[in-house]
Design a protein around this motif. Sequence first.
Motif, PDB file in Angstrom:
ATOM      1  N   THR A 154      -0.430   3.800   1.647  1.00  0.00           N
ATOM      2  CA  THR A 154      -0.209   3.396   3.037  1.00  0.00           C
ATOM      3  C   THR A 154       0.076   1.904   3.162  1.00  0.00           C
ATOM      4  O   THR A 154      -0.255   1.282   4.174  1.00  0.00           O
ATOM      5  CB  THR A 154      -1.440   3.769   3.875  1.00  0.00           C
ATOM      6  OG1 THR A 154      -2.618   3.194   3.278  1.00  0.00           O
ATOM      7  CG2 THR A 154      -1.614   5.271   3.959  1.00  0.00           C
ATOM      8  N   ASP A 155       0.713   1.303   2.133  1.00  0.00           N
ATOM      9  CA  ASP A 155       1.010  -0.129   2.170  1.00  0.00           C
ATOM     10  C   ASP A 155       2.422  -0.419   2.658  1.00  0.00           C
ATOM     11  O   ASP A 155       2.883  -1.553   2.584  1.00  0.00           O
ATOM     12  CB  ASP A 155       0.798  -0.744   0.785  1.00  0.00           C
ATOM     13  CG  ASP A 155       1.648  -0.074  -0.291  1.00  0.00           C
ATOM     14  OD1 ASP A 155       2.429   0.840   0.049  1.00  0.00           O
ATOM     15  OD2 ASP A 155       1.525  -0.455  -1.461  1.00  0.00           O
ATOM     16  N   ALA A 156       3.137   0.602   3.118  1.00  0.00           N
ATOM     17  CA  ALA A 156       4.524   0.467   3.592  1.00  0.00           C
ATOM     18  C   ALA A 156       5.464   0.028   2.479  1.00  0.00           C
ATOM     19  O   ALA A 156       6.539  -0.510   2.734  1.00  0.00           O
ATOM     20  CB  ALA A 156       4.616  -0.494   4.777  1.00  0.00           C
ATOM     21  N   GLY A 157       5.062   0.271   1.238  1.00  0.00           N
ATOM     22  CA  GLY A 157       5.925  -0.033   0.096  1.00  0.00           C
ATOM     23  C   GLY A 157       5.431  -1.220  -0.707  1.00  0.00           C
ATOM     24  O   GLY A 157       4.970  -2.214  -0.145  1.00  0.00           O
ATOM     25  N   PRO A 183      10.547   5.320  -0.124  1.00  0.00           N
ATOM     26  CA  PRO A 183       9.178   4.914  -0.390  1.00  0.00           C
ATOM     27  C   PRO A 183       8.772   4.923  -1.864  1.00  0.00           C
ATOM     28  O   PRO A 183       7.720   4.394  -2.210  1.00  0.00           O
ATOM     29  CB  PRO A 183       8.345   5.931   0.402  1.00  0.00           C
ATOM     30  CG  PRO A 183       9.213   7.146   0.478  1.00  0.00           C
ATOM     31  CD  PRO A 183      10.613   6.619   0.581  1.00  0.00           C
ATOM     32  N   ALA A 208       9.079  -5.711  -2.505  1.00  0.00           N
ATOM     33  CA  ALA A 208      10.471  -5.375  -2.815  1.00  0.00           C
ATOM     34  C   ALA A 208      11.138  -6.427  -3.686  1.00  0.00           C
ATOM     35  O   ALA A 208      11.922  -6.094  -4.579  1.00  0.00           O
ATOM     36  CB  ALA A 208      11.255  -5.189  -1.522  1.00  0.00           C
ATOM     37  N   THR A 264      14.759  -3.926   5.767  1.00  0.00           N
ATOM     38  CA  THR A 264      14.328  -2.546   5.969  1.00  0.00           C
ATOM     39  C   THR A 264      13.149  -2.232   5.060  1.00  0.00           C
ATOM     40  O   THR A 264      13.177  -2.555   3.867  1.00  0.00           O
ATOM     41  CB  THR A 264      15.484  -1.568   5.626  1.00  0.00           C
ATOM     42  OG1 THR A 264      16.632  -1.934   6.386  1.00  0.00           O
ATOM     43  CG2 THR A 264      15.088  -0.136   5.932  1.00  0.00           C
ATOM     44  N   TYR A 265      12.101  -1.607   5.602  1.00  0.00           N
ATOM     45  CA  TYR A 265      11.004  -1.144   4.754  1.00  0.00           C
ATOM     46  C   TYR A 265      11.561  -0.241   3.645  1.00  0.00           C
ATOM     47  O   TYR A 265      12.340   0.674   3.920  1.00  0.00           O
ATOM     48  CB  TYR A 265       9.982  -0.357   5.573  1.00  0.00           C
ATOM     49  CG  TYR A 265       9.102  -1.210   6.457  1.00  0.00           C
ATOM     50  CD1 TYR A 265       8.045  -1.940   5.925  1.00  0.00           C
ATOM     51  CD2 TYR A 265       9.337  -1.271   7.823  1.00  0.00           C
ATOM     52  CE1 TYR A 265       7.245  -2.726   6.742  1.00  0.00           C
ATOM     53  CE2 TYR A 265       8.544  -2.056   8.649  1.00  0.00           C
ATOM     54  CZ  TYR A 265       7.498  -2.781   8.102  1.00  0.00           C
ATOM     55  OH  TYR A 265       6.708  -3.557   8.908  1.00  0.00           O
ATOM     56  N   GLY A 266      11.158  -0.503   2.409  1.00  0.00           N
ATOM     57  CA  GLY A 266      11.642   0.320   1.304  1.00  0.00           C
ATOM     58  C   GLY A 266      13.058   0.023   0.892  1.00  0.00           C
ATOM     59  O   GLY A 266      13.663   0.813   0.162  1.00  0.00           O
TER      60      GLY A 266
END
Length: 328
Positions: free
Chosen positions: A267-270, A68, A273, A61-63
């Motif tokens: 705007t790098d989508a996070g 964010p 991780a 999952t993004y983030g």
Amino acid sequence: MALLDFTSLFAPGLPPAAGKWNGFAKYNFIGGHNDADQLPLEVLVKAANDVLMREGRTLATYGLSSGPQGYCALREFLARKLERTAGIRCDTDEILITSGSLQALDLVNGILLTRGDTVIIEQATYQGALTRLQRLGVEAVGIPLDGEGMRVDALAAALDDLKRCGVRPKYIYTVPTVQNPTGTILSETRRREMLRLAAQYGVPIFEDDCYSDLIWDGKRPPALYAMSQHGGVIHIGSFSKSVAPALRVGYIVAPWPLLARMLALKTDAGSGALEQMVLGEFCPRHFDAHVPALTRALRAKLETLMDALNERFGTAAEFEDPKGGIFL
């Protein structure tokens, strides 16, 4: 058929082209690298394994499952650590994890600066900050330093001169705790005066604190962010100097209305991780023991360097014994 020539298509104002990397010199004095022997590799490997076994599926999952602003466990560690070491009281919603402190610089500049603006900086300062200001077309007014950091008398004079000219600087950029490149630490008295001047002239302070963990005696004044009574300070930091620069993990501490604006530009989508997860696992258990060991090793290297310079250069080279950091 001739290859397409992109030269005529380049956007105007690009920086000069980068050269190809051909490896490091045998004795590498380029940039702020850390001490490879002090990298806590085995503990980082274990932290990576433990956190991935426990939470690895959140990578789908993004983030992750943290949103964010970055991995929750890492922001929770930072909130505790910043209060304990720098006097900063903030909650996790006032912390944004970034891809190194360079992205933090870009985000702060992104919400505050436009071409033709003026900022105040230390006369000798971080090259990465300078190149960004130049690229943005921003006028930088340099303030001289002495053995205690930025001279606040010169800052007062510069602010007064700019006000008479009808110019309100967008911020005062400072590296107050182990300044780059001078290694000085801004005294608490000067910090109070800087905050007073900033409030008087309505100019925010942009506090870059990325070297503050690397002080030989472990003692530092409170952060400007902690001392401010009018909320006019943005604080950034990094794990590049205290753990590892290639991890590319930094952070911003600021009130939510400012972070909300920065998030709209991020705007790098996070940020990455996996490195956040590893640090979030490593730091609560090992950070406080790791940093003193690192600073002892860095201090030993500094003493070797100073001895060699004294032996080989004599009085031809003059330098100050810095209070911490990675630069002479």
